[in-house]
Design a protein around this motif. Structure first.
Motif, short mmCIF file in Angstrom:
data_model
loop_
_atom_site.label_atom_id
_atom_site.label_comp_id
_atom_site.label_asym_id
_atom_site.label_seq_id
_atom_site.Cartn_x
_atom_site.Cartn_y
_atom_site.Cartn_z
N THR A 148 1.62 -5.45 -10.98
CA THR A 148 1.50 -4.26 -11.84
C THR A 148 0.12 -4.21 -12.45
N GLU A 149 -0.35 -5.39 -12.92
CA GLU A 149 -1.67 -5.41 -13.54
C GLU A 149 -2.74 -5.07 -12.51
N TYR A 150 -2.54 -5.52 -11.30
CA TYR A 150 -3.52 -5.24 -10.27
C TYR A 150 -3.60 -3.74 -10.00
N GLU A 151 -2.44 -3.09 -9.98
CA GLU A 151 -2.43 -1.66 -9.67
C GLU A 151 -3.00 -0.82 -10.79
N THR A 152 -2.86 -1.23 -12.05
CA THR A 152 -3.32 -0.42 -13.19
C THR A 152 -4.74 -0.72 -13.62
N ALA A 153 -5.29 -1.79 -13.13
CA ALA A 153 -6.64 -2.20 -13.53
C ALA A 153 -7.67 -1.27 -12.94
N PRO A 154 -8.84 -1.08 -13.64
CA PRO A 154 -9.91 -0.26 -13.08
C PRO A 154 -10.49 -0.87 -11.84
N ALA B 157 -4.60 -2.37 -3.69
CA ALA B 157 -3.82 -3.15 -4.65
C ALA B 157 -3.82 -4.62 -4.24
N ALA B 158 -3.95 -5.57 -5.18
CA ALA B 158 -3.94 -7.01 -4.93
C ALA B 158 -2.53 -7.49 -4.62
N LEU B 159 -2.36 -8.47 -3.69
CA LEU B 159 -1.06 -9.02 -3.32
C LEU B 159 -0.72 -10.21 -4.20
N SER B 160 0.53 -10.38 -4.37
CA SER B 160 0.97 -11.60 -5.07
C SER B 160 0.86 -12.79 -4.10
N ALA C 195 1.38 -12.75 -0.11
CA ALA C 195 0.36 -13.24 0.81
C ALA C 195 0.90 -14.35 1.70
N MET C 196 1.68 -15.25 1.11
CA MET C 196 2.26 -16.33 1.91
C MET C 196 3.24 -15.76 2.92
N GLY C 197 3.98 -14.71 2.53
CA GLY C 197 4.91 -14.09 3.46
C GLY C 197 4.19 -13.48 4.64
N MET C 198 3.05 -12.78 4.35
CA MET C 198 2.28 -12.20 5.44
C MET C 198 1.76 -13.30 6.38
N ARG D 80 4.53 -9.01 -12.46
CA ARG D 80 3.57 -8.61 -13.48
C ARG D 80 2.16 -8.62 -12.95
N ALA D 81 1.86 -9.55 -12.12
CA ALA D 81 0.50 -9.61 -11.56
C ALA D 81 0.23 -8.41 -10.69
#
Length: 464
Positions: free
Chosen positions: A6-12, A23-26, A30-33, A3-4
């Motif tokens: 999705t919200e990041y991708e749709t936000a202005p 797009a913002a990472l979850s 981020a921990m995986g990277m 959900r986070a």
């Protein structure tokens, strides 16, 4: 997609100057990277162990290493840890190879250790620990093997550096506490290359010279400085030494292989000297205690003997010694009485027998002595007859010998007008060479002697 995300991708874009924002990472992404980035790097690092957690049942050992500015949590799978053979202790300096690992669920970073080894002094300590285990397995550290120290050694061997403070501390302590002992000193290097071999040679020399106990000492120093005392050959020499060995190496916390195999380990060189040398005051006190014990023991012994003597003296046999011979005295009296009564009767009986024998002898006497008397008379007549005839055989020989002796007698010669001249010393004059004019002479003639003096000596020319 969460959900986070999705919200990041749709936000202005929130005021971005050009195009759409990235797009913002979850958190998981981020921990995986980060995990992928960290685990791709293998590094080698050095640090000091500050804490260790290896509880039974864990699949890994967890510990922390640090330096002056940072600390790093580490983990090592138990199979790798056991294979490395490096015991982790707080304060040990370790060198590790591994990679960073991120535990995403907790957001924690660890260092996943592939291999580990002690670094610097830690490596030396590992070598010493391995040697200690080897020598302990060989029995060199068994308490039953270690020998007691002589109570009052007459000759003490000392093996140490001639230039360190330890030799002065030991000698000062020995002079103060036990000045009777003779010191055999072997000055050797106690650190650096060749020090271990020099220590072995020093031990051999003082023992060969007659030391009853040996002090192996040195002052304090770093772990590297003390390494000659962790030598395998030195350890076996100490264990095989025919006399007890006392070590005083470094300070109280320092423990070397030599300390472990020695018969006595002292914390310092001074303590080693005190262990081998009884204080004069202690000797005096011990001698006083022994003298008191000896006096008390002898006094008890005398008291016991006195009691025994009193008991023996109180026995009836000593209070009335004649009772020892009561039975014998009675028997003697009885025998004396019997003898007194028996002697007169025996004497009368013997007298009667003697008289009977005398009368019998008188009757038999003439018949027994007659033949013997006749034989004796006959032998007497024969002896008288033979005795009268016996001198006749020698009478003529004696007369002839007497006549010859008379003819040869000097008196006979003198009676015919001859004389014998003698010197004053009584020597018969046989030659004119025996006298000189004026010598006194004594001239013997048939009826006396004439004293005269030589007027002249006239040798016979024919005799010359």
């Amino acid at each position: 997609m969460t959900r986070a995300e999705t919200e990041y991708e749709t936000a202005p874009s929130g005021g971005a100057a050009e195009g759409d924002a990235e797009a913002a990472l979850s958190v998981s992404a981020a921990m995986g990277m980060a995990k992928d980035a960290l685990e791709s790097v293998v590094v080698r690092l050095v640090g000091e162990v500050s804490e260790v957690n290896d509880k039974p049942g864990y699949k890994a050992v967890y510990f922390t290493v640090k330096d002056e500015k940072a600390s790093l949590p580490c983990m090592m799978w138990m199979n790798r840890y056991r294979a490395a053979g490096v015991p982790l202790t707080v304060g040990a300096l370790v060198e590790m190879t591994g990679r960073f690992s991120l535990y995403a669920a907790k957001g924690r970073m660890n260092f996943d250790v592939f291999s580990i080894a002690l670094a610097g002094e830690g490596q030396l300590r590992l070598q010493v620990a391995n040697l200690a285990r080897e020598l302990e397995a060989a029995g060199l550290m068994d308490a039953a093997r270690k020998r007691p120290l002589p109570a009052y050694p007459q000759t003490i061997g000392l093996v140490t550096s001639p230039r360190g403070a330890a030799v002065h501390d030991v000698l000062r302590t020995l002079r103060r506490r036990y000045p009777l002992a003779r010191i055999l000193f072997a000055g050797v290097p106690v650190e650096g290359p060749g020090a271990a071999n020099a220590l072995v040679d020093g031990l051999a020399k003082v023992v060969f010279s007659g030391a009853e106990v040996v002090l192996l000492v040195r002052g304090g120093g770093s772990f590297e400085d003390l390494m000659p005392f962790n030598d395998r050959r030195l350890a076996r020499t100490i264990a095989a030494c025919p006399v007890p060995v006392i070590t005083g190496i470094g300070h109280e916390p320092d423990t070397s292989i030599a300390d472990m195999v020695a018969d006595v380990r002292a914390s310092t060189p001074t303590a080693a000297a005190e262990a081998v040398a009884p204080a004069v005051e202690q000797i005096t006190a011990r001698l006083d205690a022994l003298a008191a014990r000896l006096h008390n023991a002898q006094q008890r012994r005398l008291d016991q003997l006195g009691l025994r003597l009193e008991r023996v003296a109180s026995l009836p046999v000593f209070r009335e010694p004649q009772r020892l011979f009561d039975a014998e005295a009675l028997a003697l009296d009885d025998l004396a009485g019997r003898l007194t009564s028996a002697l007169p009767a025996a004497l009368r009986e013997d007298g009667q027998r003697l008289q009977q024998a005398h009368r019998a002898l008188e009757r038999l006497g003439p018949s027994l002595c007659g033949p013997a008397r006749q034989r004796t008379a006959e032998a007497q007549r024969r002896l008288l007859y033979q005795g009268e005839a016996l001198p006749e055989r020698f009478r003529a020989a004696v007369a002839l010998s007497a006549a010859r002796l008379h003819d040869l007698s000097p008196l006979t010669v003198l009676s015919r007008g001859y004389a014998i001249a003698r010197t004053e010393g009584g020597v018969v004059v046989r030659s004119t060479t025996q006298v000189t004019s004026g010598d006194p002479l004594s001239v013997t003639v048939a009826d006396g002697a004439i004293k005269c003096t030589v007027d002249e000596v006239q040798p016979d020319p024919a005799q010359s």
